[in-house]
Design a protein around this motif. Structure first.
Motif, PDB file in Angstrom:
ATOM      1  N   ASP A   1       0.824  -1.194   0.000  1.00 50.45           N
ATOM      2  CA  ASP A   1       0.000   0.000   0.000  1.00 50.45           C
ATOM      3  C   ASP A   1       0.869   1.259   0.000  1.00 50.45           C
ATOM      4  O   ASP A   1       0.408   2.316   0.421  1.00 50.45           O
ATOM      5  N   GLN A   2       2.109   1.175  -0.429  1.00 51.06           N
ATOM      6  CA  GLN A   2       3.024   2.306  -0.303  1.00 51.06           C
ATOM      7  C   GLN A   2       2.551   3.519  -1.098  1.00 51.06           C
ATOM      8  O   GLN A   2       2.839   4.652  -0.736  1.00 51.06           O
ATOM      9  N   ALA A   3       1.796   3.299  -2.165  1.00 53.23           N
ATOM     10  CA  ALA A   3       1.310   4.412  -2.968  1.00 53.23           C
ATOM     11  C   ALA A   3      -0.086   4.854  -2.530  1.00 53.23           C
ATOM     12  O   ALA A   3      -0.797   5.522  -3.266  1.00 53.23           O
ATOM     13  N   ALA A   4      -0.485   4.465  -1.334  1.00 52.91           N
ATOM     14  CA  ALA A   4      -1.815   4.799  -0.840  1.00 52.91           C
ATOM     15  C   ALA A   4      -1.943   6.295  -0.628  1.00 52.91           C
ATOM     16  O   ALA A   4      -1.006   7.063  -0.765  1.00 52.91           O
ATOM     17  N   ALA A   5      -3.164   6.715  -0.268  1.00 55.02           N
ATOM     18  CA  ALA A   5      -3.454   8.133  -0.069  1.00 55.02           C
ATOM     19  C   ALA A   5      -2.595   8.705   1.055  1.00 55.02           C
ATOM     20  O   ALA A   5      -2.050   7.968   1.873  1.00 55.02           O
ATOM     21  N   PRO A   6      -2.466  10.050   1.116  1.00 52.74           N
ATOM     22  CA  PRO A   6      -1.695  10.674   2.195  1.00 52.74           C
ATOM     23  C   PRO A   6      -2.292  10.364   3.566  1.00 52.74           C
ATOM     24  O   PRO A   6      -3.291   9.666   3.688  1.00 52.74           O
ATOM     25  N   TYR A   7      -1.682  10.934   4.586  1.00 50.96           N
ATOM     26  CA  TYR A   7      -2.088  10.655   5.959  1.00 50.96           C
ATOM     27  C   TYR A   7      -3.579  10.913   6.173  1.00 50.96           C
ATOM     28  O   TYR A   7      -4.149  11.859   5.633  1.00 50.96           O
ATOM     29  N   ASP A   8      -4.180  10.077   7.003  1.00 47.29           N
ATOM     30  CA  ASP A   8      -5.585  10.254   7.365  1.00 47.29           C
ATOM     31  C   ASP A   8      -5.744  11.537   8.172  1.00 47.29           C
ATOM     32  O   ASP A   8      -4.935  11.839   9.059  1.00 47.29           O
ATOM     33  N   SER A   9      -6.808  12.273   7.911  1.00 47.94           N
ATOM     34  CA  SER A   9      -7.018  13.538   8.603  1.00 47.94           C
ATOM     35  C   SER A   9      -8.328  13.607   9.379  1.00 47.94           C
ATOM     36  O   SER A   9      -8.482  14.465  10.252  1.00 47.94           O
ATOM     37  N   THR A  10      -9.267  12.713   9.082  1.00 46.09           N
ATOM     38  CA  THR A  10     -10.555  12.709   9.775  1.00 46.09           C
ATOM     39  C   THR A  10     -10.598  11.555  10.761  1.00 46.09           C
ATOM     40  O   THR A  10     -10.585  10.392  10.348  1.00 46.09           O
ATOM     41  N   PRO A  11     -10.626  11.830  12.065  1.00 42.97           N
ATOM     42  CA  PRO A  11     -10.623  10.746  13.053  1.00 42.97           C
ATOM     43  C   PRO A  11     -11.850   9.851  12.920  1.00 42.97           C
ATOM     44  O   PRO A  11     -12.927  10.315  12.518  1.00 42.97           O
ATOM     45  N   PRO A  12     -11.704   8.582  13.236  1.00 39.29           N
ATOM     46  CA  PRO A  12     -12.856   7.681  13.180  1.00 39.29           C
ATOM     47  C   PRO A  12     -13.826   7.978  14.310  1.00 39.29           C
ATOM     48  O   PRO A  12     -13.463   8.579  15.323  1.00 39.29           O
ATOM     49  N   GLU A  13     -15.067   7.565  14.135  1.00 45.90           N
ATOM     50  CA  GLU A  13     -16.049   7.699  15.193  1.00 45.90           C
ATOM     51  C   GLU A  13     -15.913   6.508  16.145  1.00 45.90           C
ATOM     52  O   GLU A  13     -15.885   5.359  15.708  1.00 45.90           O
ATOM     53  N   ILE A  14     -15.825   6.790  17.429  1.00 43.60           N
ATOM     54  CA  ILE A  14     -15.731   5.745  18.451  1.00 43.60           C
ATOM     55  C   ILE A  14     -16.912   5.905  19.381  1.00 43.60           C
ATOM     56  O   ILE A  14     -17.124   6.971  19.955  1.00 43.60           O
ATOM     57  N   THR A  15     -17.693   4.857  19.536  1.00 48.36           N
ATOM     58  CA  THR A  15     -18.881   4.941  20.350  1.00 48.36           C
ATOM     59  C   THR A  15     -18.573   5.362  21.779  1.00 48.36           C
ATOM     60  O   THR A  15     -17.560   4.942  22.354  1.00 48.36           O
ATOM     61  N   GLU A  16     -19.449   6.176  22.331  1.00 50.74           N
ATOM     62  CA  GLU A  16     -19.282   6.594  23.723  1.00 50.74           C
ATOM     63  C   GLU A  16     -19.518   5.438  24.684  1.00 50.74           C
ATOM     64  O   GLU A  16     -19.204   5.529  25.868  1.00 50.74           O
ATOM     65  N   HIS A  17     -20.086   4.350  24.169  1.00 52.63           N
ATOM     66  CA  HIS A  17     -20.410   3.204  25.023  1.00 52.63           C
ATOM     67  C   HIS A  17     -19.314   2.142  25.021  1.00 52.63           C
ATOM     68  O   HIS A  17     -19.518   1.037  25.536  1.00 52.63           O
ATOM     69  N   MET A  18     -18.147   2.440  24.430  1.00 58.72           N
ATOM     70  CA  MET A  18     -17.052   1.465  24.421  1.00 58.72           C
ATOM     71  C   MET A  18     -16.654   1.115  25.851  1.00 58.72           C
ATOM     72  O   MET A  18     -16.367   2.009  26.657  1.00 58.72           O
ATOM     73  N   PRO A  19     -16.637  -0.176  26.200  1.00 59.81           N
ATOM     74  CA  PRO A  19     -16.252  -0.566  27.568  1.00 59.81           C
ATOM     75  C   PRO A  19     -14.848  -0.093  27.908  1.00 59.81           C
ATOM     76  O   PRO A  19     -13.996   0.071  27.033  1.00 59.81           O
ATOM     77  N   GLN A  20     -14.610   0.111  29.174  1.00 56.78           N
ATOM     78  CA  GLN A  20     -13.295   0.492  29.680  1.00 56.78           C
ATOM     79  C   GLN A  20     -12.818  -0.566  30.664  1.00 56.78           C
ATOM     80  O   GLN A  20     -13.615  -1.151  31.377  1.00 56.78           O
ATOM     81  N   PRO A  21     -11.493  -0.812  30.722  1.00 59.86           N
ATOM     82  CA  PRO A  21     -10.431  -0.276  29.870  1.00 59.86           C
ATOM     83  C   PRO A  21     -10.559  -0.796  28.439  1.00 59.86           C
ATOM     84  O   PRO A  21     -11.247  -1.777  28.190  1.00 59.86           O
ATOM     85  N   ALA A  22      -9.875  -0.131  27.509  1.00 59.02           N
ATOM     86  CA  ALA A  22     -10.043  -0.455  26.099  1.00 59.02           C
ATOM     87  C   ALA A  22      -8.705  -0.586  25.390  1.00 59.02           C
ATOM     88  O   ALA A  22      -7.699   0.010  25.784  1.00 59.02           O
ATOM     89  N   VAL A  23      -8.727  -1.376  24.305  1.00 60.30           N
ATOM     90  CA  VAL A  23      -7.542  -1.647  23.487  1.00 60.30           C
ATOM     91  C   VAL A  23      -7.783  -1.116  22.079  1.00 60.30           C
ATOM     92  O   VAL A  23      -8.828  -1.383  21.471  1.00 60.30           O
ATOM     93  N   LEU A  24      -6.815  -0.373  21.552  1.00 54.27           N
ATOM     94  CA  LEU A  24      -6.833   0.100  20.173  1.00 54.27           C
ATOM     95  C   LEU A  24      -5.898  -0.775  19.352  1.00 54.27           C
ATOM     96  O   LEU A  24      -4.698  -0.857  19.639  1.00 54.27           O
ATOM     97  N   VAL A  25      -6.439  -1.455  18.341  1.00 53.11           N
ATOM     98  CA  VAL A  25      -5.631  -2.293  17.446  1.00 53.11           C
ATOM     99  C   VAL A  25      -5.530  -1.590  16.101  1.00 53.11           C
ATOM    100  O   VAL A  25      -6.533  -1.399  15.403  1.00 53.11           O
ATOM    101  N   PHE A  26      -4.307  -1.200  15.733  1.00 53.31           N
ATOM    102  CA  PHE A  26      -4.051  -0.398  14.545  1.00 53.31           C
ATOM    103  C   PHE A  26      -3.302  -1.234  13.524  1.00 53.31           C
ATOM    104  O   PHE A  26      -2.231  -1.778  13.818  1.00 53.31           O
ATOM    105  N   SER A  27      -3.848  -1.338  12.305  1.00 54.09           N
ATOM    106  CA  SER A  27      -3.249  -2.222  11.302  1.00 54.09           C
ATOM    107  C   SER A  27      -3.129  -1.558   9.932  1.00 54.09           C
ATOM    108  O   SER A  27      -3.261  -2.214   8.903  1.00 54.09           O
ATOM    109  N   LYS A  28      -2.858  -0.251   9.921  1.00 54.01           N
ATOM    110  CA  LYS A  28      -2.648   0.408   8.637  1.00 54.01           C
ATOM    111  C   LYS A  28      -1.308  -0.021   8.042  1.00 54.01           C
ATOM    112  O   LYS A  28      -0.328  -0.195   8.758  1.00 54.01           O
TER     113      LYS A  28
END
Length: 288
Positions: A23-50
């Protein structure tokens, strides 16, 4: 079913890139943050796979399943994304732990990198897997030097995936509790330019006599032996950075790694250790 992976020039990423898999020729950096539900249980884990380099589809899928199972079993929240704009102070504050799941290439903007660095050093927790430690992260010098350290130089080819003897180098470390002295595992085995990890604690090493550490298909580096026994070929380690903790493992190219009960135990231990906070910082320095 076995999948064919086309060999190409070594030295740009952990797996040689192809137009179908990178994906090296993919679009530039993301600029619009994703929506995360306010009901996400805590504590929470963010899994990032870009990925903007080689994309380890099977490894990403296997790790995603593992973290879905782990968070469900432990009553934790989970958010998986490939949107780098999630790396902002407000959204990072909602997570106890970040996973770099086979992340490759220049995925984050300088501001996003700085937001993550600040979050980690202020007490965050990081688990980085397989290609999150390859040589495609040189644009982010802080991460490349301070979190990973040694530089990836290649992996075997012909065959690419091999059984190897994995050796426990730190039996007393909290991450290694319940892990045998050694076991046999099948993966794509990384080699690095040095076994020197600075202030990191090596956890696992490879017995180079148990597999063929040679690249016989492509690129300038053919003999990938690091030498010096298992301690001379580390493949997993921990670091403490400021008030935060990080764990890196080079295991995890294929989804089958996340079915191995020994590796699942180690990952579960790592998730607990990076989130632990105590006055002694147990496991942050090598045993004397």
């Amino acid at each position: 079913m076995k999948w064919f992976i086309a060999p190409l020039a070594l030295g740009l990423a952990a797996c040689a890139p192809s137009t179908a898999q990178t994906d090296q020729a993919a679009a530039p950096y993301d600029s619009t943050p994703p929506e995360i539900t306010e009901h996400m249980p805590q504590p929470a884990v963010l899994v990032f796979s870009k990925t903007r380099g080689w994309r380890h589809n099977e490894g990403i899928a296997g790790a995603d399943r593992f973290f879905a199972e782990f968070t469900s079993e432990n009553g934790m929240g989970l958010f998986t994304t490939a949107n780098g704009a999630v790396f902002n102070a407000d959204q990072l504050a909602r997570f106890d732990l970040v996973v770099f799941n086979n992340m490759t290439g220049d995925t984050l903007s300088p501001d996003q990198e700085q937001a993550f660095q600040q979050w980690l050093e202020d007490g965050g927790s990081l688990v980085a897997l397989h290609s999150a430690g390859d040589d495609s992260h040189e644009d982010w010098s802080w991460y490349d030097t301070n979190v990973i350290g040694p530089q990836f130089i290649g992996h075997p080819a012909d065959p690419q995936y091999q059984d190897a003897r994995v050796v426990n180098l730190a039996a007393e470390h909290p991450v290694m509790q319940g892990i045998p002295a050694d076991w046999t595992h099948n993966d794509e085995w990384y080699s690095f330019d040095s076994a020197e990890l600075g202030d990191a604690v090596p956890l696992l090493g490879l017995d180079e006599a148990s597999y063929s550490p040679e690249n016989l298909l492509y690129g300038p580096v053919q003999d990938l032996r690091m030498g010096g026994g298992p301690e001379g070929h580390p493949i997993a380690w921990t670091r403490c950075l400021g008030e935060g903790r990080a764990f890196y493992s080079a295991i995890g190219h294929n989804h089958t790694s996340y079915d191995d009960p020994i590796y699942r135990r180690m990952l579960s231990n790592a998730l607990a250790w990076v989130r632990a906070r105590d006055a002694t910082k147990r496991g942050c320095t090598r045993a004397k």
